[in-house]
Design an enzyme around this catalytic site. Sequence first.
Site, PDB file in Angstrom:
ATOM      1  CG  LEU A   1      38.009   3.939 -12.462  1.00  0.00           C
ATOM      2  CD1 LEU A   1      37.354   4.502 -11.203  1.00  0.00           C
ATOM      3  CD2 LEU A   1      38.132   2.431 -12.360  1.00  0.00           C
ATOM      4  CG  ASP A   2      34.644   1.560 -18.541  1.00  0.00           C
ATOM      5  OD1 ASP A   2      35.661   1.827 -19.211  1.00  0.00           O
ATOM      6  OD2 ASP A   2      34.195   0.402 -18.410  1.00  0.00           O
ATOM      7  NE  ARG A   3      29.555   8.551 -20.199  1.00  0.00           N
ATOM      8  CZ  ARG A   3      28.255   8.350 -19.950  1.00  0.00           C
ATOM      9  NH1 ARG A   3      27.674   8.976 -18.936  1.00  0.00           N
ATOM     10  NH2 ARG A   3      27.549   7.544 -20.703  1.00  0.00           N
TER      11      ARG A   3
ATOM     12  NE  ARG B   1      30.748  -1.942 -19.134  1.00  0.00           N
ATOM     13  CZ  ARG B   1      30.863  -0.922 -19.984  1.00  0.00           C
ATOM     14  NH1 ARG B   1      31.966  -0.170 -19.993  1.00  0.00           N
ATOM     15  NH2 ARG B   1      29.879  -0.643 -20.808  1.00  0.00           N
TER      16      ARG B   1
END
Length: 332
Positions: free
Chosen positions: A132-134, A240
């Site tokens: 998962l992205d930060r 995104r």
Amino acid sequence: MTSGHTELSFHYMRLGGQVETLLQFLLRRFRYLDDQQWKENIDAKRIWVDGKLGKANLKLHDNQKIIYFRPDFLEPEVDPQFDIIYEDDSLIALCKSGNLPTSPSGKYYKNTLVNLVKSRFGMKKLYTLHRLDRETSGVIIFAKSHEIAQTMAALFRKKRIKKKYSAVLNGHLPKSSGKAIPEAFIYLPIGKDLNSKIRIKQSVNSQGKPCQTYFSEKEKIGDFSLVEVRPITGRTHQIRVHAAHIGLAVLGDKLYGLPDDGFIRWLSEGDDYLLERNFPLHRQLLHASEIRFEHPVKKNETVIRATDETVSYTHLRAHETPEHGVCGGGVE
């Protein structure tokens, strides 16, 4: 590791056979420091090559060992909160905060979910199955053994692992005729953004890989909308990129919600720049809410869900962002 420093070691191989100096390698590998900052690190005796102090103009050869004693103060602070929402002998599932990298990368090494879990529970090895992205909160699973990791990797390759996300978009999905709920099914390829100066940025382009994302509106919140997202494929930044492509960037997304120059200014100036721009939030409102798969040992369908106080997004009505998301979850 030494006190106050993290030891990062690399087995060096030339890129495309090209000769480069130690300074050139460091600038390529760690792009968050500039020429002068790396020279200062070398002068401070933090860079070693094959057991000897490194020099900026040293020409590197294949199979050399490079060690960087990186000061811990260079690593940004994170929100280290995470909760265990499922665990057995094969897997561990966690709900992570919206300011915590999954694995070591770039500026982050100690302050990552992988290292925090290993440190807290004394685990020697943890196998990353997905990321998962930060700034993406929610459910993420790890394998406890190489064999389980291989089995799960095969499920990912065969698209037999299903995920759901919650997100807040900057705008509203179009309402289709005959559909009671606004929705969008995006079938557009994603690849590296060749027109961007930002290395990590992706875009919809014909040279990318096939990509499919389904968006379904759950609630309108003023000018924003709370949506459920189901990524059919698993490309980098997929949700995104597709959201931004249809003009509805994820709220708080700096990379895809700001122009390139704005993103670069945010990197250098921090949240002060966002305040000047009246940018809505300091983190993107994207949350991994569910993952569904066949258990690698038990063979039953396993559904792991992660709720998050921030994903109710009631704070939007008050124009506030909570400092921490409160994770919770359940398993079927």
